[in-house]
Design a protein around this motif. Structure first.
Motif, PDB file in Angstrom:
ATOM      1  N   TYR A  19       0.836  -1.209   0.000  1.00 57.68           N
ATOM      2  CA  TYR A  19       0.000   0.000   0.000  1.00 57.68           C
ATOM      3  C   TYR A  19       0.867   1.255   0.000  1.00 57.68           C
ATOM      4  CZ  TYR A  19      -4.364  -2.538   0.836  1.00 57.68           C
ATOM      5  OH  TYR A  19      -5.451  -3.353   0.716  1.00 57.68           O
ATOM      6  N   GLU A  20       1.996   1.186   0.685  1.00 57.26           N
ATOM      7  CA  GLU A  20       2.895   2.337   0.724  1.00 57.26           C
ATOM      8  C   GLU A  20       3.452   2.644  -0.666  1.00 57.26           C
ATOM      9  OE1 GLU A  20       5.684   3.024   4.101  1.00 57.26           O
ATOM     10  OE2 GLU A  20       7.178   2.690   2.530  1.00 57.26           O
ATOM     11  N   LEU A  21       3.742   1.617  -1.451  1.00 58.22           N
ATOM     12  CA  LEU A  21       4.311   1.815  -2.786  1.00 58.22           C
ATOM     13  C   LEU A  21       3.371   2.583  -3.708  1.00 58.22           C
ATOM     14  CD1 LEU A  21       5.921  -1.710  -3.330  1.00 58.22           C
ATOM     15  CD2 LEU A  21       7.075   0.425  -2.679  1.00 58.22           C
ATOM     16  N   THR A  22       2.072   2.475  -3.471  1.00 57.39           N
ATOM     17  CA  THR A  22       1.089   3.175  -4.308  1.00 57.39           C
ATOM     18  C   THR A  22       0.484   4.373  -3.578  1.00 57.39           C
ATOM     19  OG1 THR A  22      -0.656   1.664  -3.583  1.00 57.39           O
ATOM     20  CG2 THR A  22       0.510   1.098  -5.622  1.00 57.39           C
ATOM     21  N   ASP A  23       1.120   4.792  -2.501  1.00 57.91           N
ATOM     22  CA  ASP A  23       0.653   5.931  -1.696  1.00 57.91           C
ATOM     23  C   ASP A  23      -0.811   5.736  -1.276  1.00 57.91           C
ATOM     24  OD1 ASP A  23       0.989   8.346  -0.351  1.00 57.91           O
ATOM     25  OD2 ASP A  23       0.350   9.544  -2.081  1.00 57.91           O
ATOM     26  N   SER A  24      -1.129   4.516  -0.871  1.00 59.03           N
ATOM     27  CA  SER A  24      -2.498   4.152  -0.504  1.00 59.03           C
ATOM     28  C   SER A  24      -2.630   3.796   0.968  1.00 59.03           C
ATOM     29  CB  SER A  24      -2.960   2.962  -1.352  1.00 59.03           C
ATOM     30  OG  SER A  24      -2.921   3.292  -2.714  1.00 59.03           O
ATOM     31  N   ILE A  61      -6.335   3.231   1.536  1.00 60.77           N
ATOM     32  CA  ILE A  61      -7.044   4.025   0.531  1.00 60.77           C
ATOM     33  C   ILE A  61      -7.276   3.181  -0.711  1.00 60.77           C
ATOM     34  CG2 ILE A  61      -6.914   6.090  -0.925  1.00 60.77           C
ATOM     35  CD1 ILE A  61      -4.903   7.194   1.211  1.00 60.77           C
ATOM     36  N   GLY A  62      -8.489   3.261  -1.244  1.00 57.90           N
ATOM     37  CA  GLY A  62      -8.792   2.519  -2.463  1.00 57.90           C
ATOM     38  C   GLY A  62     -10.077   2.996  -3.093  1.00 57.90           C
ATOM     39  N   PRO A  63     -10.394   2.441  -4.273  1.00 55.64           N
ATOM     40  CA  PRO A  63     -11.635   2.829  -4.941  1.00 55.64           C
ATOM     41  C   PRO A  63     -12.841   2.250  -4.207  1.00 55.64           C
ATOM     42  CG  PRO A  63     -10.508   1.128  -6.185  1.00 55.64           C
ATOM     43  CD  PRO A  63      -9.620   1.485  -5.042  1.00 55.64           C
ATOM     44  N   PHE A  64     -13.884   3.031  -4.131  1.00 54.23           N
ATOM     45  CA  PHE A  64     -15.133   2.599  -3.521  1.00 54.23           C
ATOM     46  C   PHE A  64     -15.729   1.493  -4.384  1.00 54.23           C
ATOM     47  CE2 PHE A  64     -19.778   3.714  -2.614  1.00 54.23           C
ATOM     48  CZ  PHE A  64     -19.793   3.040  -1.413  1.00 54.23           C
ATOM     49  N   LYS A  65     -16.138   0.401  -3.773  1.00 51.79           N
ATOM     50  CA  LYS A  65     -16.564  -0.767  -4.555  1.00 51.79           C
ATOM     51  C   LYS A  65     -17.825  -0.523  -5.382  1.00 51.79           C
ATOM     52  CE  LYS A  65     -18.850  -2.915  -0.601  1.00 51.79           C
ATOM     53  NZ  LYS A  65     -18.830  -4.045   0.308  1.00 51.79           N
TER      54      LYS A  65
END
Length: 177
Positions: free
Chosen positions: A60-65, A85-89
């Motif tokens: 997650y750190e690699l994608t700033d998430s 952090i991610g896209p809302f399903k």
């Protein structure tokens, strides 16, 4: 200074905590040692064991998430919260943050440490996500804290264990029994 020594501090001595943002890669080992205590207190079903996928957290750190908020007393980690952090399903164009975990050593739960941690996490997320979702477990509910921070209850999570869903249901020869 170890956590055991910190359990005996007076309320006045506990006031000197620092709340800060840290990279998960720099605190993963410290969090891993505290997370065992966290799971013992709050784990949904201890029969499933505890074996987090730390590589996934680090990815997650690699994608700033990932946003990690830590609580330290004289350099010793005494609490942490992790936002993923991610896209809302239900709408891939909306990013949201999941307050995946928050835990504070019992000696530091008085006062406003949890509130400070969540507020700092939210500040880091402003402009990046549309909303934050947080879970309050039945074992150690944080409902009161979330309500004070203006979170709204929107759903209830249910859990059902499926007995034949584990790999342990196969025989030692690898064939289903």
């Amino acid at each position: 200074m170890g956590l055991l020594k910190l359990q005996k501090l007076s309320d006045h001595e506990r006031q000197g905590c620092n709340v800060q943002i840290e990279a998960i890669s720099s605190v993963a080992e410290e969090i891993a040692s505290l997370s065992v205590r966290n799971y013992a207190e709050t784990g949904i079903d201890p029969s499933h064991g505890y074996n987090p996928n730390w590589s996934q957290y680090l990815s997650y750190e690699l994608t700033d998430s990932c946003v990690v908020v830590t609580l330290r007393y004289k350099g010793t980690l005494v609490g942490y919260c992790i936002y993923l952090i991610g896209p809302f399903k239900h709408n891939k164009e909306i990013l949201y943050a999941d307050l995946d975990v928050i835990w504070i050593s019992p000696a530091f739960r008085s006062g406003f440490n949890a509130m400070k941690m969540i507020k700092l996490g939210e500040k880091q997320l402003e402009g990046r996500v549309s909303f934050v979702m947080a879970t309050s477990s039945n074992k150690h509910p944080i409902d009161t804290l979330l309500i004070r921070l203006h979170y709204q209850e929107i759903e209830v999570l249910y859990w059902k264990v499926l007995e034949n869903g584990s790999q342990e249901s196969t025989s030692s020869s690898g064939q289903s029994g």
